[in-house]
Design an enzyme around this catalytic site. Structure first.
Site, PDB file in Angstrom:
ATOM      1  N   TYR A 135      34.066  10.476  18.214  1.00  0.00           N
ATOM      2  CA  TYR A 135      35.381  10.134  18.605  1.00  0.00           C
ATOM      3  C   TYR A 135      35.650   9.825  20.419  1.00  0.00           C
ATOM      4  O   TYR A 135      36.656  10.072  20.881  1.00  0.00           O
ATOM      5  CB  TYR A 135      36.605  10.954  18.120  1.00  0.00           C
ATOM      6  N   LYS A 185      23.830  15.513  10.327  1.00  0.00           N
ATOM      7  CA  LYS A 185      23.073  14.565   9.239  1.00  0.00           C
ATOM      8  C   LYS A 185      21.931  13.985   9.887  1.00  0.00           C
ATOM      9  O   LYS A 185      21.633  12.960  10.250  1.00  0.00           O
ATOM     10  CB  LYS A 185      24.032  13.460   9.144  1.00  0.00           C
ATOM     11  N   ASP A 218      26.948  15.538   3.798  1.00  0.00           N
ATOM     12  CA  ASP A 218      27.350  15.047   2.317  1.00  0.00           C
ATOM     13  C   ASP A 218      27.177  16.148   1.438  1.00  0.00           C
ATOM     14  O   ASP A 218      27.920  16.512   0.454  1.00  0.00           O
ATOM     15  CB  ASP A 218      26.452  13.730   1.952  1.00  0.00           C
ATOM     16  N   ASP A 242      36.752  16.470  11.119  1.00  0.00           N
ATOM     17  CA  ASP A 242      37.986  15.873  10.507  1.00  0.00           C
ATOM     18  C   ASP A 242      37.740  15.647   9.067  1.00  0.00           C
ATOM     19  O   ASP A 242      38.842  15.930   8.429  1.00  0.00           O
ATOM     20  CB  ASP A 242      37.964  14.350  11.144  1.00  0.00           C
ATOM     21  N   ASP A 246      40.020  17.969   6.001  1.00  0.00           N
ATOM     22  CA  ASP A 246      41.045  17.393   4.853  1.00  0.00           C
ATOM     23  C   ASP A 246      40.697  17.796   3.701  1.00  0.00           C
ATOM     24  O   ASP A 246      41.631  18.186   2.814  1.00  0.00           O
ATOM     25  CB  ASP A 246      41.050  15.649   4.735  1.00  0.00           C
TER      26      ASP A 246
HETATM   27 MG    MG Z   1      41.997  14.278   9.551  1.00  0.00          MG
END
Ligand code: MG
Ligand code: NAI
Length: 349
Positions: A135, A185, A218, A242, A246
């Protein structure tokens, strides 16, 4: 008596309700543990934007700087102000200006709360890098609108950035069970993520008491669902963190419970504490938002300020309320209001 100065930014929608509710509880816990929370409320929000053309005044950051911490509700009113404006006008400048590079989110199922998993005995602390990585905002587009259009977005991983977030993770693991999961990863991303692994290994030598496991993002996502009890402190890059948080919010019963601390461990600037959820326009103004995520964020704030006992007492009070299942907002299957829940937590204190 010790006094902490808190900047309150309720923001939009349910942000206003949950910050008011959390403040009621925070004030009560301060009284019990002999410190004072004084606060100033800043009206910066989408409504402020519609009136002034900016999300906060140009000296907004300087106004916040002297505070000990920031308690934020939620920002966003997509029907009237584009999310890109509200996010880039307030939240991101605060995180960036104060270099709040740690985004820490606890994922635990409070007693009495029903989660979607069969496995309910987990206690995960996700630590997300909050300033760089995927980001960073480095990139561009050329040949707009043509068949030759190209979009490039570059992830930026600096040694300083990677080392400091991992160090925070190692230190957090030391204070908990001594177990750290480093998420990458590195099979597919052979520059940035191999670099991340190297920094992890170098730090591991400094923390012989921490057991480090490396996971690919993953695989660890699957593990959040199948064996969350095997995870404790999880450190991840901005994007991976991020997404994983969630998932973490989902397994702890939903957004009504997920709390977040944006921290600069070096201090000298205010760190910011907030629920993970947004302004929830669908239930705004109804007084039924679950305040527990924000109360939990308040506990993270007290912990950060050094009021550890008060923070623990607050979480215990929250958990006694969820365990009794008498004061529950609709998202928890009840009919109580935001303030009913806050009053029940205050009473439990
Ligand atoms: Mg989020
Ligand atoms: P949201 O988190 O506001 O709502 C998603 C769903 O969860 C809605 O159905 C809502 O009613 C429910 N929900 C959220 N918090 C709840 C609570 N405390 N109690 C009960 N139910 C709750 O996400 P959405 O709808 O995608 O975004 C709405 C606005 O909030 C947008 O403008 C978005 O950009 C902004 N937003 C702001 C954030 C922040 O300030 N940190 C974070 C996420 C979204």
């Amino acid at each position: 008596m010790k006094t902490y100065n808190i900047a309150r930014i309720p923001g939009d929608g349910i942000g206003v309700d949950v910050v008011n509710a959390a403040w009621l509880v925070l004030d009560a816990v301060a009284g019990r543990f002999d410190f004072t929370l004084s606060s100033e409320t800043f009206p910066w929000s989408c409504e402020y934007y519609l009136e002034h053309g900016v999300m906060m005044p140009t000296d907004g950051i300087e106004q916040l700087r002297p505070f000990d911490a920031i308690l934020l509700g939620a920002v966003g009113w997509p029907a009237r102000v584009p999310d890109s404006v509200s996010l880039h006008g307030l939240l991101l400048p605060i995180r960036k200006s104060f270099d709040l590079y740690v985004n820490a989110r606890p994922h635990r199922l409070l007693k009495g709360v029903e989660g979607p998993l069969r496995s309910t005995d987990f206690d995960i602390l996700c630590i997300r890098e909050n300033t760089e990585g995927e980001y960073s905002g480095a990139g561009g587009r050329v040949h707009h609108g043509t068949r030759n259009e190209v979009a490039v977005e570059t992830s930026i991983f600096t040694r300083t950035g990677v080392e400091r977030i991992l160090r925070y993770g190692f230190e957090a693991a030391q204070k908990r069970s001594g177990k750290l999961a480093s998420v990458t990863k590195s099979n597919a991303q052979k520059y940035s993520m191999v670099f991340w692994d190297e920094v992890t290994d170098a730090l591991a030598a400094e923390f012989p008491d921490v057991r480090v496991s490396r996971y690919h993002v993953d695989a660890v996502a699957a593990r959040f669902v199948t064996n969350p009890d095997t995870l404790d402190v999880v450190v991840a890059s901005n994007l991976f963190g991020d997404i994983l948080t969630d998932l973490g919010a989902a397994i702890q019963g939903g957004l009504g419970f997920a709390a977040s601390a944006n921290v600069n461990p070096a201090g000298g600037v205010p760190s910011m504490f907030e629920p993970v959820h947004g302004s929830a326009p669908d239930i705004a103004g109804k007084g039924i938002a679950n305040p527990l995520a924000t109360i939990w964020a308040g506990a993270l704030m007290l912990d950060h300020l050094g009021e550890k006992q008060a923070a623990s007492a607050l979480i215990a009070a929250m958990e006694s309320v969820t365990a009794q299942r008498t004061a529950l907002t609709p998202d928890m299957g009840g009919t109580s209001s935001t303030m009913d829940v806050a009053e029940a937590v205050t009473h439990a204190l």
